[in-house]
Design an enzyme around this catalytic site. Sequence first.
Site, PDB file in Angstrom:
ATOM      1  CB  CYS A 104     -18.115  -0.086   9.336  1.00  0.00           C
ATOM      2  SG  CYS A 104     -16.964  -0.861  10.486  1.00  0.00           S
TER       3      CYS A 104
ATOM      4  CB  CYS B 299      -1.328   4.124   8.054  1.00  0.00           C
ATOM      5  SG  CYS B 299      -2.383   4.648   6.687  1.00  0.00           S
TER       6      CYS B 299
ATOM      7  CB  CYS C   6     -18.297  -5.193   5.904  1.00  0.00           C
ATOM      8  SG  CYS C   6     -17.355  -3.752   6.446  1.00  0.00           S
TER       9      CYS C   6
ATOM     10  CB  CYS D 124     -15.116  -7.386   7.237  1.00  0.00           C
ATOM     11  SG  CYS D 124     -16.404  -7.226   8.461  1.00  0.00           S
TER      12      CYS D 124
ATOM     13  CB  CYS E  13      -0.911  -0.001   1.223  1.00  0.00           C
ATOM     14  SG  CYS E  13      -2.007   1.427   1.259  1.00  0.00           S
TER      15      CYS E  13
ATOM     16  NE  ARG F 227     -17.040  -5.544  14.135  1.00  0.00           N
ATOM     17  CZ  ARG F 227     -17.336  -4.759  13.101  1.00  0.00           C
ATOM     18  NH1 ARG F 227     -16.425  -4.014  12.567  1.00  0.00           N
ATOM     19  NH2 ARG F 227     -18.540  -4.750  12.602  1.00  0.00           N
TER      20      ARG F 227
ATOM     21  CB  CYS G   2      -0.724   0.073   8.296  1.00  0.00           C
ATOM     22  SG  CYS G   2      -1.469  -1.234   7.284  1.00  0.00           S
TER      23      CYS G   2
HETATM   24  N1  SAM Z   1      -6.568   0.579   3.174  1.00  0.00           N
HETATM   25  C1  SAM Z   1      -7.847   0.756   3.710  1.00  0.00           C
HETATM   26  C2  SAM Z   1      -7.921   1.864   4.732  1.00  0.00           C
HETATM   27  O1  SAM Z   1      -6.917   2.216   5.314  1.00  0.00           O
HETATM   28  O2  SAM Z   1      -9.017   2.360   4.958  1.00  0.00           O
HETATM   29  C3  SAM Z   1      -8.432  -0.517   4.290  1.00  0.00           C
HETATM   30  C4  SAM Z   1      -7.555  -1.473   5.085  1.00  0.00           C
HETATM   31  S1  SAM Z   1      -6.862  -0.821   6.605  1.00  0.00           S
HETATM   32  C5  SAM Z   1      -5.765  -2.130   7.065  1.00  0.00           C
HETATM   33  C6  SAM Z   1      -8.242  -0.889   7.759  1.00  0.00           C
HETATM   34  C7  SAM Z   1      -8.023  -0.423   9.174  1.00  0.00           C
HETATM   35  O3  SAM Z   1      -7.257  -1.393   9.889  1.00  0.00           O
HETATM   36  C8  SAM Z   1      -7.250   0.860   9.400  1.00  0.00           C
HETATM   37  O4  SAM Z   1      -8.021   1.997   9.207  1.00  0.00           O
HETATM   38  C9  SAM Z   1      -6.861   0.726  10.862  1.00  0.00           C
HETATM   39  O5  SAM Z   1      -7.854   1.307  11.679  1.00  0.00           O
HETATM   40  C10 SAM Z   1      -6.823  -0.780  11.093  1.00  0.00           C
HETATM   41  N2  SAM Z   1      -5.440  -1.218  11.383  1.00  0.00           N
HETATM   42  C11 SAM Z   1      -4.433  -1.363  10.511  1.00  0.00           C
HETATM   43  N3  SAM Z   1      -3.300  -1.762  11.134  1.00  0.00           N
HETATM   44  C12 SAM Z   1      -3.609  -1.859  12.448  1.00  0.00           C
HETATM   45  C13 SAM Z   1      -2.863  -2.216  13.598  1.00  0.00           C
HETATM   46  N4  SAM Z   1      -1.568  -2.525  13.533  1.00  0.00           N
HETATM   47  N5  SAM Z   1      -3.491  -2.220  14.799  1.00  0.00           N
HETATM   48  C14 SAM Z   1      -4.802  -1.905  14.878  1.00  0.00           C
HETATM   49  N6  SAM Z   1      -5.562  -1.561  13.824  1.00  0.00           N
HETATM   50  C15 SAM Z   1      -4.971  -1.530  12.621  1.00  0.00           C
HETATM   51 FE1  SF4 Z   2      -2.761   1.263   3.388  1.00  0.00          FE
HETATM   52 FE2  SF4 Z   2      -2.593   0.151   5.783  1.00  0.00          FE
HETATM   53 FE3  SF4 Z   2      -3.000   2.755   5.579  1.00  0.00          FE
HETATM   54 FE4  SF4 Z   2      -4.985   1.034   4.850  1.00  0.00          FE
HETATM   55  S1  SF4 Z   2      -4.146   1.335   6.899  1.00  0.00           S
HETATM   56  S2  SF4 Z   2      -4.282   2.865   3.756  1.00  0.00           S
HETATM   57  S3  SF4 Z   2      -3.708  -0.655   4.051  1.00  0.00           S
HETATM   58  S4  SF4 Z   2      -1.155   1.648   4.901  1.00  0.00           S
END
Ligand code: SAM
Ligand code: SF4
Length: 327
Positions: free
Chosen positions: A200, A69, A140, A109, A65, A272, A72
Site C-alpha cells: 500500500c 516529516c 494492514c 489499518c 516520532c 484510496r 506530520c
Molecule cells: N511512521 C510511519 C511512516 O511514516 O511510514 C507510519 C505512520 S505515518 C503517520 C503514515 C502516513 O500518513 C504518512 O506517510 C503520510 O503519507 C500520512 N500523513 C501523515 N500526516 C499527514 C497529514 N497531516 N496529512 C495527510 N497525510 C498525512
Molecule cells: Fe513519524 Fe509522522 Fe514521519 Fe511517520 S509520518 S515517520 S509518524 S513523523
Amino acid sequence: MTLQIASEAGTKTSLRHDWTRQDVLDLYGMSFNDLLFEAHGVHRAYHEPNQVQIATLLSIKTGGCPEDCKYCPQSVHYEAGVEPHALMKIEDVMEAARAAKDQGASRFCMGAAWRSPTERQIEQMVPIIEGVGSLGLETCVTLGMLSDKQASRLAEAGLDYYNHNLDTSPEYYSQIISTRTFEDRLDTLHHVRDAGINVCSGGIVGMGESRADRAGMLTELANMPQHPQSVPINMLVRVEGTPLDEVEDLDIFEFIRTIAVARIMMPASWVRLSAGRTEMSREAQSLCFFAGANSIFGGDKLLTTANPEQDADRALFKTLGITAHAG
Ligand code: SAM
Ligand code: SF4
Ligand code: DTB
C-alpha cells in the site's frame, strides 16, 4: 494523444511500468472532462464502479516520532498538541477491530509513529496481526522502515498489506523530510514486496509541490516492478504547529486530476481517497469516486486528525447508490 490507455469503457489494457514523466504530465494536461471520461472507463473495466471499500484506521502507537516529516503532527520536532501514547494493549486493539467490522469495514489499518520498529516491537505486532486477521478483516500496518527479515516475520504472521508512502517526488522529498531519504522508502517497499505482502503506497498532495512533482510521485509508484495493490492519495491535512500549517490551498480540481491519473496509470489497484475528506464537499468526493477512487477511510478519526462522521458517509453512499465493498 499517443498514450496507451484504455480508450473505450470496458477495455482492459496491459499494465504499464514504463511511464515517463512527460506521459504523466500529458494526462494531467487533458481537459477535465476528457481526463475523467478516460479514467472512469478504465475504472469500469477493472472494478465494480458502485462499490467502495471502507478501511478503518487506528493509531496503535501515537506521537513521539523522531522523524521530521513536515506534514506530520506526530513528529517530536513540532508542537502539534498530540498526546503521545505507547503501543496499545492487544485487547484494546481487538475491541476497536471488532467495532470496525460491525460498522462495515473490510480492512483494518494500524499505524505506529515509529521511524523503524525494533525486533521486540515486531514480535509485539505478531499476535496483534494474527488476532485482527482471525476476525475476518484484511490486516494492514504502517510501522516505518523495515528490514527484509522484519518484513518476512510480518508475512509469517499473515499480514495482508503494508502501508509505506512515497509521499512526494524524489526531487521534492528533501524539502519535506530530512531524517531519511527517498531511497530508504524504496528499500522498505522492496523488502515488503519480496516478502509477499501486498504493498500500500501513495502520497500526499497539497504540500506546496508542483504538478511535475505530483507526476513524478505517480511515475515512481507505477514504474515499480508491480503496481502497489493499494494507492492512498492524501490531501494534506494542515495541522497547527507543523511547518506546513500555512501552505497554500491546492485547487480541489488538481486533487481530482491526481486521482484520475493514478487510476489510469494503475488500473487494477485500489485507489484510496484518503486524508483530507473533512475539507472536501460531497460533490468533490463524488467526482473522486467517478475518477476512480474506490476506497476510503471510514470512522470519525484518521490517526490523530478528524475524518467525516460515519453518518455523513453513509448518507453520501446512499445518494450516490454506492455500497461498501465486502472485502
Ligand atoms: N511512521 C510511519 C511512516 O511514516 O511510514 C507510519 C505512520 S505515518 C503517520 C503514515 C502516513 O500518513 C504518512 O506517510 C503520510 O503519507 C500520512 N500523513 C501523515 N500526516 C499527514 C497529514 N497531516 N496529512 C495527510 N497525510 C498525512
Ligand atoms: Fe513519524 Fe509522522 Fe514521519 Fe511517520 S509520518 S515517520 S509518524 S513523523
Ligand atoms: C495513508 O496514506 N493515510 C493514512 C494511512 N495511510 C496511515 C494516514 C493519514 C494521517 C492523517 C493525519 C493524522 O490523522 O494524523
